[in-house]
Structure formats: structure tokens, C-alpha cells
Design a protein around this motif. Structure first.
Motif, PDB file in Angstrom:
ATOM      1  N   ASP A  14      36.381  30.712  32.143  1.00 11.70           N
ATOM      2  CA  ASP A  14      36.662  32.028  31.559  1.00 11.70           C
ATOM      3  C   ASP A  14      36.452  31.995  30.056  1.00 11.70           C
ATOM      4  OD1 ASP A  14      37.277  33.419  33.827  1.00 11.70           O
ATOM      5  OD2 ASP A  14      39.365  32.763  33.843  1.00 11.70           O
ATOM      6  N   GLN A  15      35.903  33.090  29.543  1.00 14.60           N
ATOM      7  CA  GLN A  15      35.641  33.205  28.112  1.00 14.60           C
ATOM      8  C   GLN A  15      36.260  34.484  27.568  1.00 14.60           C
ATOM      9  OE1 GLN A  15      33.828  31.066  26.222  1.00 14.60           O
ATOM     10  NE2 GLN A  15      33.449  29.628  27.881  1.00 14.60           N
ATOM     11  N   GLY A  16      37.421  34.863  28.078  1.00 16.12           N
ATOM     12  CA  GLY A  16      38.040  36.102  27.631  1.00 16.12           C
ATOM     13  C   GLY A  16      37.210  37.287  28.036  1.00 16.12           C
ATOM     14  N   ASN A  17      37.012  38.234  27.107  1.00 15.21           N
ATOM     15  CA  ASN A  17      36.222  39.427  27.371  1.00 15.21           C
ATOM     16  C   ASN A  17      34.880  39.363  26.684  1.00 15.21           C
ATOM     17  OD1 ASN A  17      38.052  40.774  29.027  1.00 15.21           O
ATOM     18  ND2 ASN A  17      39.239  41.478  27.251  1.00 15.21           N
ATOM     19  N   SER A  18      34.382  38.182  26.481  1.00 17.79           N
ATOM     20  CA  SER A  18      33.083  38.047  25.828  1.00 17.79           C
ATOM     21  C   SER A  18      32.030  38.797  26.611  1.00 17.79           C
ATOM     22  CB  SER A  18      32.700  36.567  25.735  1.00 17.79           C
ATOM     23  OG  SER A  18      31.364  36.439  25.321  1.00 17.79           O
ATOM     24  N   GLY A  19      31.135  39.503  25.920  1.00 22.78           N
ATOM     25  CA  GLY A  19      30.097  40.271  26.581  1.00 22.78           C
ATOM     26  C   GLY A  19      28.745  39.621  26.530  1.00 22.78           C
ATOM     27  N   SER A  20      28.683  38.321  26.272  1.00 17.90           N
ATOM     28  CA  SER A  20      27.386  37.670  26.171  1.00 17.90           C
ATOM     29  C   SER A  20      27.440  36.316  26.835  1.00 17.90           C
ATOM     30  CB  SER A  20      26.976  37.511  24.703  1.00 17.90           C
ATOM     31  OG  SER A  20      27.929  36.727  24.019  1.00 17.90           O
ATOM     32  N   ALA A  21      26.247  35.785  27.124  1.00 15.49           N
ATOM     33  CA  ALA A  21      26.163  34.476  27.758  1.00 15.49           C
ATOM     34  C   ALA A  21      26.427  33.379  26.742  1.00 15.49           C
ATOM     35  CB  ALA A  21      24.793  34.295  28.396  1.00 15.49           C
ATOM     36  N   GLY A  60      25.655  33.885  41.783  1.00 14.23           N
ATOM     37  CA  GLY A  60      25.317  32.568  41.255  1.00 14.23           C
ATOM     38  C   GLY A  60      26.382  31.979  40.368  1.00 14.23           C
ATOM     39  N   SER A  61      27.625  32.469  40.502  1.00 18.34           N
ATOM     40  CA  SER A  61      28.749  31.908  39.758  1.00 18.34           C
ATOM     41  C   SER A  61      29.748  31.317  40.746  1.00 18.34           C
ATOM     42  CB  SER A  61      29.433  32.997  38.917  1.00 18.34           C
ATOM     43  OG  SER A  61      28.599  33.433  37.869  1.00 18.34           O
ATOM     44  N   PRO A  62      30.634  30.439  40.291  1.00 16.43           N
ATOM     45  CA  PRO A  62      31.619  29.847  41.198  1.00 16.43           C
ATOM     46  C   PRO A  62      32.531  30.896  41.830  1.00 16.43           C
ATOM     47  CG  PRO A  62      31.492  28.591  39.169  1.00 16.43           C
ATOM     48  CD  PRO A  62      30.696  29.834  38.946  1.00 16.43           C
ATOM     49  N   LYS A  63      33.006  30.587  43.028  1.00 23.28           N
ATOM     50  CA  LYS A  63      33.833  31.537  43.773  1.00 23.28           C
ATOM     51  C   LYS A  63      35.084  31.976  43.004  1.00 23.28           C
ATOM     52  CE  LYS A  63      34.362  30.744  48.137  1.00 23.28           C
ATOM     53  NZ  LYS A  63      34.878  30.196  49.425  1.00 23.28           N
ATOM     54  N   PRO A  64      35.820  31.072  42.345  1.00 24.70           N
ATOM     55  CA  PRO A  64      37.026  31.523  41.639  1.00 24.70           C
ATOM     56  C   PRO A  64      36.738  32.558  40.554  1.00 24.70           C
ATOM     57  CG  PRO A  64      37.077  29.148  41.923  1.00 24.70           C
ATOM     58  CD  PRO A  64      35.697  29.597  42.312  1.00 24.70           C
ATOM     59  N   VAL A  66      34.107  34.670  40.416  1.00 21.92           N
ATOM     60  CA  VAL A  66      33.725  35.932  41.050  1.00 21.92           C
ATOM     61  C   VAL A  66      34.965  36.633  41.579  1.00 21.92           C
ATOM     62  CG1 VAL A  66      32.415  36.980  42.936  1.00 21.92           C
ATOM     63  CG2 VAL A  66      31.409  35.118  41.606  1.00 21.92           C
ATOM     64  N   HIS A  67      35.899  35.839  42.140  1.00 22.86           N
ATOM     65  CA  HIS A  67      37.136  36.422  42.661  1.00 22.86           C
ATOM     66  C   HIS A  67      37.947  37.057  41.546  1.00 22.86           C
ATOM     67  CE1 HIS A  67      41.192  36.458  44.577  1.00 22.86           C
ATOM     68  NE2 HIS A  67      40.464  36.795  45.636  1.00 22.86           N
ATOM     69  N   ARG A  68      37.986  36.407  40.364  1.00 27.10           N
ATOM     70  CA  ARG A  68      38.697  36.990  39.223  1.00 27.10           C
ATOM     71  C   ARG A  68      38.044  38.284  38.764  1.00 27.10           C
ATOM     72  NH1 ARG A  68      39.689  31.530  37.869  1.00 27.10           N
ATOM     73  NH2 ARG A  68      37.739  31.337  36.693  1.00 27.10           N
ATOM     74  N   ALA A  69      36.706  38.315  38.772  1.00 30.37           N
ATOM     75  CA  ALA A  69      36.007  39.549  38.397  1.00 30.37           C
ATOM     76  C   ALA A  69      36.339  40.671  39.373  1.00 30.37           C
ATOM     77  CB  ALA A  69      34.499  39.302  38.362  1.00 30.37           C
ATOM     78  N   LEU A  70      36.370  40.352  40.656  1.00 30.20           N
ATOM     79  CA  LEU A  70      36.738  41.351  41.661  1.00 30.20           C
ATOM     80  C   LEU A  70      38.163  41.848  41.448  1.00 30.20           C
ATOM     81  CD1 LEU A  70      35.145  39.682  44.799  1.00 30.20           C
ATOM     82  CD2 LEU A  70      34.512  41.921  43.879  1.00 30.20           C
ATOM     83  N   GLY A  71      39.050  40.942  41.058  1.00 32.21           N
ATOM     84  CA  GLY A  71      40.428  41.343  40.793  1.00 32.21           C
ATOM     85  C   GLY A  71      40.513  42.335  39.642  1.00 32.21           C
ATOM     86  N   ALA A  72      39.739  42.080  38.588  1.00 36.02           N
ATOM     87  CA  ALA A  72      39.736  43.010  37.455  1.00 36.02           C
ATOM     88  C   ALA A  72      39.205  44.375  37.869  1.00 36.02           C
ATOM     89  CB  ALA A  72      38.893  42.431  36.318  1.00 36.02           C
ATOM     90  N   LEU A  73      38.153  44.384  38.680  1.00 38.31           N
ATOM     91  CA  LEU A  73      37.590  45.652  39.141  1.00 38.31           C
ATOM     92  C   LEU A  73      38.554  46.389  40.058  1.00 38.31           C
ATOM     93  CD1 LEU A  73      33.929  44.456  39.827  1.00 38.31           C
ATOM     94  CD2 LEU A  73      34.662  46.023  38.022  1.00 38.31           C
ATOM     95  N   ARG A  74      39.271  45.649  40.909  1.00 39.45           N
ATOM     96  CA  ARG A  74      40.228  46.297  41.812  1.00 39.45           C
ATOM     97  C   ARG A  74      41.385  46.906  41.032  1.00 39.45           C
ATOM     98  NH1 ARG A  74      42.040  42.725  46.709  1.00 39.45           N
ATOM     99  NH2 ARG A  74      42.863  44.771  47.348  1.00 39.45           N
ATOM    100  N   ARG A  75      41.864  46.211  40.007  1.00 35.45           N
ATOM    101  CA  ARG A  75      42.968  46.753  39.204  1.00 35.45           C
ATOM    102  C   ARG A  75      42.557  48.034  38.500  1.00 35.45           C
ATOM    103  NH1 ARG A  75      43.631  41.221  38.341  1.00 35.45           N
ATOM    104  NH2 ARG A  75      42.482  41.260  36.371  1.00 35.45           N
TER     105      ARG A  75
END
Length: 285
Positions: A14-21, A60-64, A66-75
Motif C-alpha cells: 500500500d502507498q496511501g492514496n498515491s495516484g501514480s506508479a 495483475g496485482s496481489p489478491k490482498p 485487489v481485495h482492499r481496493a474492492l473494499g474501498a469501492l464498496r464503502r
């Protein structure tokens, strides 16, 4: 045809809310908000939902992560999970998207026109705008009858050089062979069918013909068995088109010659949104 973009990245802390690679890990890696947006875009490709395993593979990212991203979108209400455990776009996302689309000026102004053309020809009518090397469909109306319809979607994209709407808009942007070459740059144009203009010379000639006619045609250049005729739309300026309207037809049902013969009728249907037919020169810097 739609193409799925695959995002690469073997590690993804995790890199906080960074918007870049992260520059240390290569261009393809997604972090922070970029990863969340990539997940959101992929969910739009699965109207019946998608499992976490498949989504992880596509992103193409690790499952944990992607799961965290889904959690943010669900919230945020932008993603949801059905009874099967599959993820899909959330109701809040759909509410925002539909409300925004319905309120867009081009949608409100042009939908009645597209309905008229779809009824008149029994084929699909589109309104599209130019976005770099692609066209984006802002509005679409299917014919009221007919078992076979086009698969194009609002928000969908196609290569500008292979479409009637793209060529009619490029004709106002690229006035010389050198301009066409610069627009193509180092990335070859995609050959969608054997008829697609893929060289600078072929596209330049097509744009010259478009300027002289005042309209563009797609003679099975984007998809075999489908042709179209496109005209520019002047919704915001009398000299520069804001987009283009097309009638896209199945060749066995409505030959291209039938559309060309009706070009004056289509132009008349555009009314004040259509500039008078005249050989036009593109804008100069």
C-alpha cells in the motif's frame, strides 16, 4: 470489438492514496488510487459480476491489494457483492453515471435526431466525439425493429481512422500528409479489416475525399458486414465540429449506396447543427 487492458505488477504494498506508479517497480505497476480506479474499470466489463480470483488475474496485482481496493469501492457504494460472492458495479455508481449521462447537453439535444434517423433507415444512429486516436460514442439509438443490431455501446471506443465518425472529425484536424504522419507517430494504425486505411497516404487520401464531400463513409473498414455514413455536428461552434452523427448499417440490409444517396436527407435532419455542404479546409494553427 472491445479490448481488455491487463495491468502488470508482481508486488504491490500500500502507498496511501498515491495516484501514480512507483518508479522503482516499472511503469506497469499500480498503487493507491490508480489501483482502485483500475479495479473499478474492470468491474464495468463484467455486468454479471466477477470473482476475486479472476479480477486479481486480470488486474495483475496481489489478491490482498485487489481485495482492499474492492473494499474501498464498496464503502463508497461504487461496487457491490452479490449472493454468489461475485463483485459488480454498485448502485451508487450506476445512479451517478445515468444521472450524468441524461443531463449531458449533447445527449439531450441529439437523441431526438438519432431516433428520427434510426426510424427512417431502420438502422443504428450514433453520436461520437474524437478523443486522441479514438472516437467515443456519447449517444446511440437502435432501430425500433429488426432482429440483428449493432453491439456498440455508449461510452465505447473505436479507432478513429477506421470509422466514419472518426474520419469526418479528423478531416477538420489533419490538413496535410505531414500532419497525418505526425498524428500516427510511431504507433502503427490497427488494421481492423482488409479495407481499413492503415498508412499515412491511405488515410490522407480518405480525409481529402471527406473534406470535398462534406461527409465520411466507413465501407466495412471497422467491421466486416457493417458500413456507415457520418456527418459533422456543429453544436458549439459554427466552424469547428463538436462531434459527428452517423447512420451505421448492416451491409446486407442497407447498402452503403443507399446511405450516400440519402446524404442530403440526413444533413437536412441535422438542421441548424449541420454546416452548409461545401469543400472545407481544416483549422490551421
Amino acid at each position: 470489438m472491445e479490448h481488455t487492458q491487463t495491468y502488470d505488477g508482481s508486488t504491490d504494498p500500500d502507498q496511501g492514496n498515491s495516484g501514480s506508479a512507483d518508479p522503482s517497480s516499472g511503469e506497469g505497476r499500480l498503487v493507491g488510487s490508480d489501483r482502485v480506479l483500475a479495479v473499478l474499470k474492470q468491474l464495468a466489463r463484467y455486468p454479471d459480476g466477477v470473482g476475486l480470483e479472476e479480477l486479481t488475474r486480470v488486474i495483475g496485482s496481489p489478491k490482498p491489494t485487489v481485495h482492499r481496493a474492492l473494499g474501498a469501492l464498496r464503502r463508497a457504494g461504487l461496487a457491490d457483492q452479490d449472493v454468489r460472492g461475485r463483485y459488480l458495479l454498485g448502485d451508487e455508481f450506476l445512479r451517478m453515471a445515468f444521472a450524468h449521462h441524461e443531463a449531458r447537453p449533447d445527449h439531450v439535444r441529439l437523441r431526438p435526431l438519432l431516433q428520427t434517423l434510426a426510424v427512417r433507415f431502420g438502422e443504428t444512429a450514433h453520436y461520437a466525439v474524437l478523443d486522441g486516436r479514438e472516437v467515443v460514442y456519447r449517444a446511440k439509438v437502435d432501430p425500433p425493429t429488426g432482429a440483428v443490431r449493432l453491439t456498440s455501446t455508449v461510452g465505447g471506443r473505436n479507432p478513429a481512422h477506421a470509422t466514419g465518425v472518426g474520419k469526418v472529425l479528423l478531416a477538420h484536424e489533419l490538413d496535410t500528409l505531414d500532419a497525418v504522419r505526425q498524428w500516427i507517430g510511431g504507433t502503427p494504425l490497427e488494421r481492423r479489416t482488409p479495407r481499413t486505411p492503415c498508412t499515412a497516404g491511405e488515410l490522407h487520401r480518405a480525409l481529402e475525399t471527406t473534406r470535398q464531400r462534406g461527409y465520411a463513409v466507413d465501407d466495412q473498414e471497422n467491421e466486416t458486414g457493417v458500413n456507415c455514413l457520418a456527418l459533422p455536428v456543429y453544436a458549439t461552434s459554427p466552424t469547428s465540429p463538436s462531434g459527428a452523427v452517423s447512420v451505421s448499417a448492416l451491409t446486407y440490409r442497407t447498402p452503403l449506396r443507399s446511405l450516400v444517396d440519402a446524404v442530403d436527407e440526413i444533413r437536412a435532419a441535422l438542421g441548424p447543427l449541420s454546416a452548409p455542404h461545401r469543400p472545407v479546409r481544416p483549422r490551421t494553427p
